[in-house]
Scaffold this motif. Structure first.
Motif, PDB file in Angstrom:
ATOM      1  N   SER A 217       0.706  -1.197   0.036  1.00  0.00           N
ATOM      2  CA  SER A 217      -0.016   0.083   0.263  1.00  0.00           C
ATOM      3  C   SER A 217       0.828   1.284  -0.147  1.00  0.00           C
ATOM      4  O   SER A 217       0.599   2.036  -0.535  1.00  0.00           O
ATOM      5  CB  SER A 217      -0.995   0.034   1.298  1.00  0.00           C
ATOM      6  OG  SER A 217      -1.661   1.019   1.175  1.00  0.00           O
ATOM      7  N   ASP A 221       1.088   4.284  -2.863  1.00  0.00           N
ATOM      8  CA  ASP A 221       1.035   5.618  -2.756  1.00  0.00           C
ATOM      9  C   ASP A 221       2.464   6.377  -2.824  1.00  0.00           C
ATOM     10  O   ASP A 221       2.124   7.545  -3.800  1.00  0.00           O
ATOM     11  CB  ASP A 221       0.689   5.936  -1.395  1.00  0.00           C
ATOM     12  CG  ASP A 221      -0.706   5.518  -0.798  1.00  0.00           C
ATOM     13  OD1 ASP A 221      -1.534   5.295  -1.583  1.00  0.00           O
ATOM     14  OD2 ASP A 221      -0.791   5.378   0.216  1.00  0.00           O
ATOM     15  N   ARG A 334      -4.134   7.686   5.760  1.00  0.00           N
ATOM     16  CA  ARG A 334      -4.403   6.394   5.813  1.00  0.00           C
ATOM     17  C   ARG A 334      -4.181   5.839   7.266  1.00  0.00           C
ATOM     18  O   ARG A 334      -5.107   5.453   7.972  1.00  0.00           O
ATOM     19  CB  ARG A 334      -3.682   5.538   5.074  1.00  0.00           C
ATOM     20  CG  ARG A 334      -3.995   3.804   5.001  1.00  0.00           C
ATOM     21  CD  ARG A 334      -3.352   2.811   4.367  1.00  0.00           C
ATOM     22  NE  ARG A 334      -3.772   3.248   3.062  1.00  0.00           N
ATOM     23  CZ  ARG A 334      -2.765   3.700   2.360  1.00  0.00           C
ATOM     24  NH1 ARG A 334      -1.489   4.044   2.558  1.00  0.00           N
ATOM     25  NH2 ARG A 334      -2.932   3.970   0.989  1.00  0.00           N
ATOM     26  N   ASP A 337      -6.868   7.371   9.542  1.00  0.00           N
ATOM     27  CA  ASP A 337      -8.145   7.012   9.347  1.00  0.00           C
ATOM     28  C   ASP A 337      -8.370   5.499  10.210  1.00  0.00           C
ATOM     29  O   ASP A 337      -9.334   5.118  10.507  1.00  0.00           O
ATOM     30  CB  ASP A 337      -8.492   6.669   7.857  1.00  0.00           C
ATOM     31  CG  ASP A 337      -9.937   6.217   7.455  1.00  0.00           C
ATOM     32  OD1 ASP A 337     -10.902   6.590   8.331  1.00  0.00           O
ATOM     33  OD2 ASP A 337     -10.098   5.392   6.420  1.00  0.00           O
ATOM     34  N   GLU A 338      -7.202   4.807   9.908  1.00  0.00           N
ATOM     35  CA  GLU A 338      -7.229   3.490  10.561  1.00  0.00           C
ATOM     36  C   GLU A 338      -7.441   3.868  12.258  1.00  0.00           C
ATOM     37  O   GLU A 338      -8.146   3.139  12.811  1.00  0.00           O
ATOM     38  CB  GLU A 338      -6.003   2.770  10.586  1.00  0.00           C
ATOM     39  CG  GLU A 338      -5.942   1.373  11.116  1.00  0.00           C
ATOM     40  CD  GLU A 338      -6.826   0.414  10.907  1.00  0.00           C
ATOM     41  OE1 GLU A 338      -7.564  -0.025  11.788  1.00  0.00           O
ATOM     42  OE2 GLU A 338      -7.174   0.448   9.635  1.00  0.00           O
TER      43      GLU A 338
END
Length: 419
Positions: A217, A221, A334, A337-338
């Motif tokens: 991931s 990005d 990210r 958000d997690e």
């Protein structure tokens, strides 16, 4: 000349303690039965002599001799035949006619009881009662002319023998049940240990997969960020190549943009190589996973739509700083958000405090929420989310930590290099 044979497989040696123990126990059992059977026989011989006298004793000589021979044979055999079904049945048959065999008969009865076979137990009790009744009836008929007292009826003697046999079988059944229970508990413990080991292996595999997914991931990005910088370089370089009427100031500005974009692309490329230090499988290597760069507001709006109450303490990053590091921005968002998803899952009714602080050469992200008083046991978590945050931060040269604090809060802190 025949080739000399070499022995490559080591010989298996028996444990001397096992072999000695396997011989010692049967030997001691036989000796103990002989030692107890002899005085029992002598007592019975004396009682018979006192009851029938020498004349009656002569009539019972064959019976007394059979009692001695069968008793000695049963006591000797009771040790080696400890696991033989029919061997123990024969020893019980010897106990019907031999007082010498009484200790061996008790041991054999206990062994048959340990097998916990109801049909066998009933058959042994019935055979013992019939055998004792027949033997004592015959003995009384032979010695009746010589007896000075009226003997007990044979049926009473048979009933007593059946009762003693039943007690011996019950004792053995209790011991067999206890042994089976212990074996079952040991098997359950072994199965549970194997299950725990398998669970640990599965958990470790999940952790490795989570780290692998996070690396991919992060690489995706950074790929987007490098593509963006390369497009800037291509655009400005194309302008310089196609235009010959640019002013020196415009040329210097375009050259500066190309230089800055090339430097940022090189930094991102180094991060990509670090993130991809483990190989990607060939099937998915050619797939392109493009992800739109989200803004901080979109992340907060998405969390709010899930019912998370977010309280922003501070936000010290400007729009230019967000745009200058697109790859790290995507990773940081990210991780944010997690962290918000984790807070909403385990503390859905608690406010979440967000602190985004700009340091000298880094950015500090802190997400805190109060630990709830009542924990919902139905909420299951794998821990891969927090593990992914730590993995992403490590790959980007930063660090992350999470866990409860001294003031009954749960905190997730991420520190990333930021230039």
């Amino acid at each position: 000349m025949a080739a000399q044979r070499t022995e490559t497989t080591p010989r298996r040696h028996r444990d001397p303690r096992v072999s000695v123990g396997g011989l010692l126990r049967p030997t001691l059992t036989s000796l103990l039965c002989l030692g107890l059977g002899a005085p029992i026989y002598l007592v019975g011989f004396g009682l018979t002599l006192d009851d029938v006298g020498e004349a009656g004793l002569n009539a019972l000589t064959g019976f007394l001799l059979a009692d001695l021979v069968l008793g000695v044979a049963a006591c000797i055999a009771v040790g080696p035949l400890r696991r033989s079904l029919w061997g123990n049945v024969l020893i019980i048959c010897c106990g019907m006619v031999s007082s010498f065999a009484l200790p061996a008969w008790l041991v054999a009865t206990k062994r048959l009881g340990e097998r916990r076979m109801l049909a066998l137990d009933l058959a042994v009790v019935a055979a013992m009662m019939l055998g004792v009744w027949g033997m004592y009836a015959w003995q009384d008929s032979v010695s009746a002319p010589y007896q000075s007292e009226v003997p007990l009826p044979s049926i009473v003697t048979a009933a007593v023998a059946g009762l003693i046999t039943g007690c011996g079988l019950l004792w053995g059944r209790v011991r067999g049940t206890r042994a089976a229970l212990i074996a079952s508990l040991r098997e359950q413990a072994r199965t549970a240990e194997l299950a725990r080991a398998e669970q640990a292996r599965t958990r470790e595999a999940e952790k490795r997969q989570a780290r692998f997914d996070e690396r991919r991931s992060v690489a995706r990005d950074m790929h987007d960020g490098v593509s963006h910088q390369l497009s800037i370089i291509a655009m400005h370089a194309g302008a310089l190549a196609s235009r010959d009427d640019l002013a020196p100031a415009q040329i210097r500005e375009a050259s500066h943009v190309i230089h800055q974009a090339a430097r940022d692309a090189g930094s991102m490329l180094a991060d990509i190589l670090t993130a991809l230090r483990e190989p990607v499988d060939a099937e998915n290597a050619g797939q392109q996973h493009l992800q739109t760069l989200r803004t901080l507001r979109s992340v907060l709006d998405s969390a709010a739509s899930r019912g998370t109450n977010i309280v922003v303490v501070r936000q010290e990053l400007s729009t230019a700083e967000w745009e200058r590091n697109p790859a790290r921005t995507a990773s940081l968002l990210r991780m944010l958000d997690e962290a918000l998803v984790n807070a909403g899952k385990h503390a859905p009714r608690e406010p979440v405090h967000l602190d985004l602080q700009r340091l000298d050469a880094a950015v500090l992200l802190r997400v805190r929420n109060r630990l709830p008083d009542d924990v919902d046991e139905t909420v299951l978590g794998t821990g891969n989310g927090l593990l992914g945050i730590e993995e992403q931060a490590m790959l980007l040269g930063g660090k992350a930590r999470s866990g409860p604090t001294a003031d009954d809060h749960f905190s997730v802190e991420v520190e990333l290099p930021w230039t």
